[in-house]
Design a protein around this motif. Structure first.
Motif, PDB file in Angstrom:
ATOM      1  N   PRO A  50       0.891  -1.192  -0.136  1.00  0.00           N
ATOM      2  CA  PRO A  50      -0.190   0.358  -0.038  1.00  0.00           C
ATOM      3  C   PRO A  50       0.648   1.208   0.012  1.00  0.00           C
ATOM      4  CG  PRO A  50      -0.396  -1.167   2.355  1.00  0.00           C
ATOM      5  CD  PRO A  50       0.225  -2.068   1.214  1.00  0.00           C
ATOM      6  N   HIS A  51       1.531   0.940   0.855  1.00  0.00           N
ATOM      7  CA  HIS A  51       2.808   2.583   0.714  1.00  0.00           C
ATOM      8  C   HIS A  51       3.292   2.887  -1.149  1.00  0.00           C
ATOM      9  CE1 HIS A  51       2.903   0.796   4.995  1.00  0.00           C
ATOM     10  NE2 HIS A  51       3.628   2.165   5.361  1.00  0.00           N
ATOM     11  N   THR A  52       3.391   2.380  -1.519  1.00  0.00           N
ATOM     12  CA  THR A  52       4.013   1.795  -2.967  1.00  0.00           C
ATOM     13  C   THR A  52       2.621   2.609  -4.004  1.00  0.00           C
ATOM     14  OG1 THR A  52       5.523  -0.103  -2.735  1.00  0.00           O
ATOM     15  CG2 THR A  52       5.455   0.832  -4.764  1.00  0.00           C
ATOM     16  N   ALA A  53       1.930   1.981  -3.538  1.00  0.00           N
ATOM     17  CA  ALA A  53       0.500   2.571  -4.216  1.00  0.00           C
ATOM     18  C   ALA A  53       0.396   3.306  -4.286  1.00  0.00           C
ATOM     19  CB  ALA A  53      -0.769   1.427  -3.622  1.00  0.00           C
ATOM     20  N   VAL A  54       0.763   4.284  -3.566  1.00  0.00           N
ATOM     21  CA  VAL A  54       0.836   5.755  -2.932  1.00  0.00           C
ATOM     22  C   VAL A  54       1.431   6.808  -3.973  1.00  0.00           C
ATOM     23  CG1 VAL A  54       0.830   7.987  -1.173  1.00  0.00           C
ATOM     24  CG2 VAL A  54      -0.667   6.129  -0.321  1.00  0.00           C
ATOM     25  N   ALA A  86       8.516  -1.245   0.585  1.00  0.00           N
ATOM     26  CA  ALA A  86       7.842  -3.111   1.367  1.00  0.00           C
ATOM     27  C   ALA A  86       7.150  -3.595   0.744  1.00  0.00           C
ATOM     28  CB  ALA A  86       6.765  -2.060   3.252  1.00  0.00           C
ATOM     29  N   SER A  87       7.222  -4.807   0.876  1.00  0.00           N
ATOM     30  CA  SER A  87       7.043  -6.320   0.639  1.00  0.00           C
ATOM     31  C   SER A  87       5.582  -5.962   0.378  1.00  0.00           C
ATOM     32  CB  SER A  87       7.936  -7.269   0.934  1.00  0.00           C
ATOM     33  OG  SER A  87       6.766  -8.406   0.878  1.00  0.00           O
ATOM     34  N   PRO A  88       4.520  -6.563  -0.430  1.00  0.00           N
ATOM     35  CA  PRO A  88       3.310  -6.560  -0.077  1.00  0.00           C
ATOM     36  C   PRO A  88       3.065  -7.989   1.022  1.00  0.00           C
ATOM     37  CG  PRO A  88       4.200  -7.419  -1.932  1.00  0.00           C
ATOM     38  CD  PRO A  88       5.285  -6.556  -1.729  1.00  0.00           C
ATOM     39  N   PHE A  89       3.966  -8.711   1.342  1.00  0.00           N
ATOM     40  CA  PHE A  89       3.355  -9.600   2.283  1.00  0.00           C
ATOM     41  C   PHE A  89       3.546  -9.049   3.764  1.00  0.00           C
ATOM     42  CE2 PHE A  89       5.028 -11.914  -1.683  1.00  0.00           C
ATOM     43  CZ  PHE A  89       4.239 -13.690  -1.113  1.00  0.00           C
ATOM     44  N   LYS A  90       4.331  -7.718   4.032  1.00  0.00           N
ATOM     45  CA  LYS A  90       3.649  -7.207   5.188  1.00  0.00           C
ATOM     46  C   LYS A  90       2.329  -6.786   5.922  1.00  0.00           C
ATOM     47  CE  LYS A  90       6.595  -4.815   6.752  1.00  0.00           C
ATOM     48  NZ  LYS A  90       7.893  -3.220   6.750  1.00  0.00           N
ATOM     49  N   PRO A  98      -7.896 -14.624   4.240  1.00  0.00           N
ATOM     50  CA  PRO A  98      -8.240 -15.767   5.166  1.00  0.00           C
ATOM     51  C   PRO A  98      -7.785 -15.546   6.801  1.00  0.00           C
ATOM     52  CG  PRO A  98      -6.741 -16.486   3.476  1.00  0.00           C
ATOM     53  CD  PRO A  98      -7.460 -14.945   3.522  1.00  0.00           C
ATOM     54  N   GLN A  99      -8.357 -15.898   7.838  1.00  0.00           N
ATOM     55  CA  GLN A  99      -7.934 -15.562   9.453  1.00  0.00           C
ATOM     56  C   GLN A  99      -6.709 -15.820   9.293  1.00  0.00           C
ATOM     57  OE1 GLN A  99     -10.454 -13.786  11.387  1.00  0.00           O
ATOM     58  NE2 GLN A  99     -11.383 -13.356   9.620  1.00  0.00           N
ATOM     59  N   ASP A 100      -6.185 -17.087   9.192  1.00  0.00           N
ATOM     60  CA  ASP A 100      -4.856 -17.559   9.936  1.00  0.00           C
ATOM     61  C   ASP A 100      -4.076 -16.482   9.056  1.00  0.00           C
ATOM     62  OD1 ASP A 100      -2.748 -19.013  10.905  1.00  0.00           O
ATOM     63  OD2 ASP A 100      -2.350 -19.512   9.072  1.00  0.00           O
ATOM     64  N   ALA A 101      -2.683 -15.868   9.898  1.00  0.00           N
ATOM     65  CA  ALA A 101      -1.523 -15.368   9.206  1.00  0.00           C
ATOM     66  C   ALA A 101      -0.859 -15.593   8.117  1.00  0.00           C
ATOM     67  CB  ALA A 101      -0.857 -14.433   9.867  1.00  0.00           C
ATOM     68  N   GLN A 102      -0.541 -17.808   7.941  1.00  0.00           N
ATOM     69  CA  GLN A 102       0.163 -17.759   7.566  1.00  0.00           C
ATOM     70  C   GLN A 102      -0.793 -18.133   6.242  1.00  0.00           C
ATOM     71  OE1 GLN A 102       3.592 -19.044   7.848  1.00  0.00           O
ATOM     72  NE2 GLN A 102       2.754 -18.995   5.199  1.00  0.00           N
ATOM     73  N   ALA A 103      -1.951 -18.333   6.214  1.00  0.00           N
ATOM     74  CA  ALA A 103      -2.831 -18.672   4.854  1.00  0.00           C
ATOM     75  C   ALA A 103      -2.559 -17.628   4.207  1.00  0.00           C
ATOM     76  CB  ALA A 103      -4.149 -19.225   5.291  1.00  0.00           C
ATOM     77  N   GLN A 104      -3.029 -16.016   4.619  1.00  0.00           N
ATOM     78  CA  GLN A 104      -2.869 -15.036   3.782  1.00  0.00           C
ATOM     79  C   GLN A 104      -1.170 -15.162   2.691  1.00  0.00           C
ATOM     80  OE1 GLN A 104      -3.670 -11.549   6.914  1.00  0.00           O
ATOM     81  NE2 GLN A 104      -5.301 -12.496   7.078  1.00  0.00           N
ATOM     82  N   LEU A 105      -0.308 -15.604   3.967  1.00  0.00           N
ATOM     83  CA  LEU A 105       1.250 -15.383   2.377  1.00  0.00           C
ATOM     84  C   LEU A 105       0.862 -16.079   1.727  1.00  0.00           C
ATOM     85  CD1 LEU A 105       3.632 -15.302   6.016  1.00  0.00           C
ATOM     86  CD2 LEU A 105       2.520 -13.634   4.568  1.00  0.00           C
ATOM     87  N   LEU A 162      -0.436 -15.910  -6.379  1.00  0.00           N
ATOM     88  CA  LEU A 162      -0.964 -15.331  -6.784  1.00  0.00           C
ATOM     89  C   LEU A 162       0.625 -14.436  -7.899  1.00  0.00           C
ATOM     90  CD1 LEU A 162      -2.934 -12.495  -5.117  1.00  0.00           C
ATOM     91  CD2 LEU A 162      -3.464 -14.219  -6.341  1.00  0.00           C
ATOM     92  N   GLY A 163       1.436 -15.408  -7.184  1.00  0.00           N
ATOM     93  CA  GLY A 163       2.341 -15.468  -8.207  1.00  0.00           C
ATOM     94  C   GLY A 163       3.543 -14.506  -7.792  1.00  0.00           C
ATOM     95  N   ALA A 164       3.278 -13.969  -6.350  1.00  0.00           N
ATOM     96  CA  ALA A 164       4.304 -13.296  -6.020  1.00  0.00           C
ATOM     97  C   ALA A 164       5.388 -14.392  -5.263  1.00  0.00           C
ATOM     98  CB  ALA A 164       3.808 -12.375  -4.746  1.00  0.00           C
ATOM     99  N   PRO A 165       6.652 -14.199  -5.465  1.00  0.00           N
ATOM    100  CA  PRO A 165       7.719 -15.302  -4.464  1.00  0.00           C
ATOM    101  C   PRO A 165       7.381 -14.264  -2.855  1.00  0.00           C
ATOM    102  CG  PRO A 165       9.000 -13.143  -5.454  1.00  0.00           C
ATOM    103  CD  PRO A 165       7.317 -13.133  -6.262  1.00  0.00           C
ATOM    104  N   LEU A 166       7.100 -15.625  -2.435  1.00  0.00           N
ATOM    105  CA  LEU A 166       7.293 -15.164  -0.921  1.00  0.00           C
ATOM    106  C   LEU A 166       8.832 -15.372   0.085  1.00  0.00           C
ATOM    107  CD1 LEU A 166       6.423 -15.823   1.864  1.00  0.00           C
ATOM    108  CD2 LEU A 166       6.652 -17.631   2.207  1.00  0.00           C
ATOM    109  N   PRO A 167       9.503 -13.517   0.705  1.00  0.00           N
ATOM    110  CA  PRO A 167      10.309 -13.301   0.852  1.00  0.00           C
ATOM    111  C   PRO A 167      10.790 -14.229   2.130  1.00  0.00           C
ATOM    112  CG  PRO A 167       8.906 -11.561   1.331  1.00  0.00           C
ATOM    113  CD  PRO A 167       8.406 -12.768   0.914  1.00  0.00           C
TER     114      PRO A 167
END
Length: 267
Positions: free
Chosen positions: A206-210, A231-235, A249-256, A262-267
């Motif tokens: 969201p920061h980069t989007a601004v 920042a990374s979108p994974f934050k 998802p409710q679970d944080a890991q599931a969100q990652l 969607l094709g974004a590499p997990l840092p």
């Protein structure tokens, strides 16, 4: 580790007060700051601009000497001031687009020459930019006022006591020769996340989007424009997934995991 009851401005003011109150006093330790109160934070950030320029040269997108604009998401004005210092060091930098979120005190300053923090503090989807007292702007004001420390001190006192100060037109002309202010709402930022992912396959936080939206609003000229990604979108997985119209998802890991799908590499 200690917590502060308050927002970024409260915490930063507390740190500055500690520095001020202990100045010149013998202490059994050395105090420092990891954020851009410490100008050492800007030193590596200056190099981002030179590296970005070199990357454009390597891609043959520009030739040496061409000007390049930069759009920077900012709250505390540190990273974008580093760009200004890079320009002072000789980088062929054209314009700096100062991109703010709904806490648009900087945008108003560039437009009106009045810095006024007397407004509601808003919590946004780009929290690192939720700031109403931009520390590093004081350093730009110092340069714009021809290094008149007394004039800067007077305005910082006005900011502390009245919540605002103004600059003379001559000083603002120096600032506006390089800087343009623009701001974006949460919704505009989320729209940019979705659009850039759809059109370019790039996933923004969201920061980069601004900064992206700020670039569009500022209306760039003929020079190439680099959007600084901070920042990374994974934050911010919940915000990014919402912007893309995905279930969260409710679970944080599931969100990652959902972002990774969607094709974004997990840092």
């Amino acid at each position: 580790v200690c917590a502060v009851e308050g927002n970024f401005d409260d915490a930063q003011t507390g740190v500055k007060n500690i520095f001020h109150d202990t100045q010149g006093k013998p202490l059994p330790f050395r105090l420092s700051s990891a954020n851009s109160i410490n100008i050492g934070r800007l030193a590596p950030q200056i190099m981002y601009y030179f590296r970005a320029y070199r990357d454009l040269l390597d891609r043959k997108a520009i030739v040496l000497g061409d000007k390049v604009d930069f759009s920077v998401p900012t709250g505390n004005f540190g990273d974008i001031l580093a760009g200004y210092l890079a320009k002072k060091l000789g980088l062929p930098l054209g314009r700096l687009y100062c991109a703010s979120n709904a806490n648009n005190v900087l945008t108003d300053f560039f437009n009106t020459a009045v810095y006024d923090k007397n407004r509601p503090f808003l919590s946004t989807t780009s929290p690192s930019m939720d700031i109403l007292v931009s520390s590093n702007l004081e350093r730009l004001v110092y340069l714009a006022l021809n290094r008149d420390a007394a004039a800067v001190r007077e305005r910082m006192e006005q900011l502390r006591n009245q919540g605002c100060y103004a600059l003379p037109e001559e000083a603002m002309a120096r600032i506006r020769a390089c800087f343009t202010g623009a701001c974006a709402s949460d919704q505009e930022g989320m729209d940019a996340i979705a659009r850039v992912y759809r059109e370019h396959g790039y996933l923004m936080d969201p920061h980069t989007a601004v900064a992206w939206r700020g670039m569009e609003k500022a209306g760039t000229g003929s020079a190439p424009c680099v959007v600084l990604s901070t920042a990374s979108p994974f934050k911010f997985p919940a915000c990014v997934l919402t912007a893309l119209g995905q279930s969260v998802p409710q679970d944080a890991q599931a969100q990652l995991d959902a972002l990774t799908s969607l094709g974004a590499p997990l840092p």
